[in-house]
Design an enzyme around this catalytic site. Structure first.
Site, PDB file in Angstrom:
ATOM      1  N   GLU A 176      44.958  50.352   9.349  1.00  0.00           N
ATOM      2  CA  GLU A 176      44.673  49.527   8.170  1.00  0.00           C
ATOM      3  C   GLU A 176      45.586  48.294   8.086  1.00  0.00           C
ATOM      4  O   GLU A 176      46.617  48.318   7.424  1.00  0.00           O
ATOM      5  CB  GLU A 176      44.820  50.352   6.878  1.00  0.00           C
ATOM      6  CG  GLU A 176      44.440  49.553   5.635  1.00  0.00           C
ATOM      7  CD  GLU A 176      44.621  50.315   4.328  1.00  0.00           C
ATOM      8  OE1 GLU A 176      44.264  49.761   3.276  1.00  0.00           O
ATOM      9  OE2 GLU A 176      45.109  51.461   4.355  1.00  0.00           O
ATOM     10  N   LYS A 213      40.313  50.219   8.767  1.00  0.00           N
ATOM     11  CA  LYS A 213      40.142  49.941   7.341  1.00  0.00           C
ATOM     12  C   LYS A 213      40.615  48.510   7.105  1.00  0.00           C
ATOM     13  O   LYS A 213      41.790  48.194   7.311  1.00  0.00           O
ATOM     14  CB  LYS A 213      40.949  50.941   6.495  1.00  0.00           C
ATOM     15  CG  LYS A 213      40.774  50.715   4.988  1.00  0.00           C
ATOM     16  CD  LYS A 213      41.308  51.887   4.160  1.00  0.00           C
ATOM     17  CE  LYS A 213      41.222  51.590   2.677  1.00  0.00           C
ATOM     18  NZ  LYS A 213      41.581  52.716   1.815  1.00  0.00           N
TER      19      LYS A 213
END
Length: 295
Positions: A176, A213
């Site tokens: 992420e 993400k």
């Protein structure tokens, strides 16, 4: 690794619920839920209240595998139980929802326009415990504030290094590298980020699987190429500070990108609501995020 869970993440329709605020962000999460700091003393009481809030969300009939593929927990939640089952087991066995764990220890100070992950000396121990608790995957968040090529390279390299360690422990990492939605050069940051991610993906061993993400991109469908990359099980989007309605609207324009919302998921929920009010609001929220995720 549970192949049934992997297949669900790869091909299922729905989104990932992020229930992973921790440490410094816990008081804020409780405050948004209507619980002020004068209602608890010390960390233990605070975490007990936040677990009660998450338990209420997870046990709600609205929190259903028809709409939700996975849920991200933080360490304290993983170690607690719901109806006599550890949270990850409750999610999978009672709800059919795949459990993930937030493993990072927060962000380092900004340098080169980015915030790297703080060191995680106890990561191996945590991963071992996560495997014992039947967790499927992990997530860790860095932040990109400026289109600084050196900083972005460092963020992606650090994420993938840790990702390989996580994969070797038997878990699927969610990588992420968030791009700050208020960044003046967000689009340029995203261009640099995508190039670095593709470079790192190309260097992975054939059997390695990761998830990504990312912030919802400035250019619609900009991450399509990443979705088609063989190492990538799924690309999910964070709400990044957008209000839920705007986050859903932007998400819906990106085909194949699914939500992994945190603040936008809990928006409007309150400790003071009756179960009927709570479940009705949560149901509307979940359906709206689901609809935006299946475009």
């Amino acid at each position: 690794m549970n192949n049934k869970q992997l297949e669900r993440i790869r091909t299922g329709q729905g989104f990932i619920a992020a229930l992973d605020q921790s440490g410094g962000s816990t008081p804020k999460a409780l405050q948004q839920y209507g619980i002020e700091s004068d209602r608890y003393n010390g960390d233990e009481e605070m975490y007990a209240l936040v677990h009660a809030m998450r338990t209420r969300i997870i046990k709600s009939p609205a929190f259903d595998a028809q709409y939700i593929l996975g849920a991200i927990l933080f360490e304290n939640t993983m170690d607690r139980q719901i109806d006599g089952l550890f949270t990850a087991d409750y999610l999978w066995e009672q709800k059919g929802i795949v459990p993930f764990l937030k493993v990072d220890k927060g962000l380092a100070d900004q340098e080169n326009g980015v915030q790297l992950l703080k060191p995680m000396p106890e990561l191996d121990d945590l991963l071992q415990r996560a495997v014992q608790r039947n967790v499927f995957g992990t997530k860790m968040r860095s932040v990109i504030h400026e289109a600084n090529p050196e900083g972005i390279r460092q963020v992606v390299e650090q994420q993938f290094e840790l990702g390989k360690q996580i994969w070797a422990a038997g878990l699927v990492p969610i990588i992420e590298p968030e791009v700050d939605i208020h960044s003046a050069d967000k689009l340029e940051s995203e261009r640099l980020l995508k190039a670095e991610i593709l470079k790192q993906l190309a260097a992975l061993e054939p059997d390695v699987t990761v998830m990504l993400k990312l912030s919802i991109p400035s250019e619609d469908n900009f991450y399509r190429e990443l979705m088609d990359e063989p190492h990538v099980a799924r690309v999910v989007a964070l709400s990044g500070g957008y209000e839920r309605e705007e986050a859903n609207e932007l998400l819906a324009r990106n085909h194949g990108l699914i939500a992994s919302f945190s603040r936008a998921l809990a928006e409007g929920l309150s400790d003071q609501q009756s179960d009927e009010q709570f479940n009705e609001l949560l149901s509307g929220t979940i359906r709206s995020i689901y609809e935006a995720s299946i475009t």
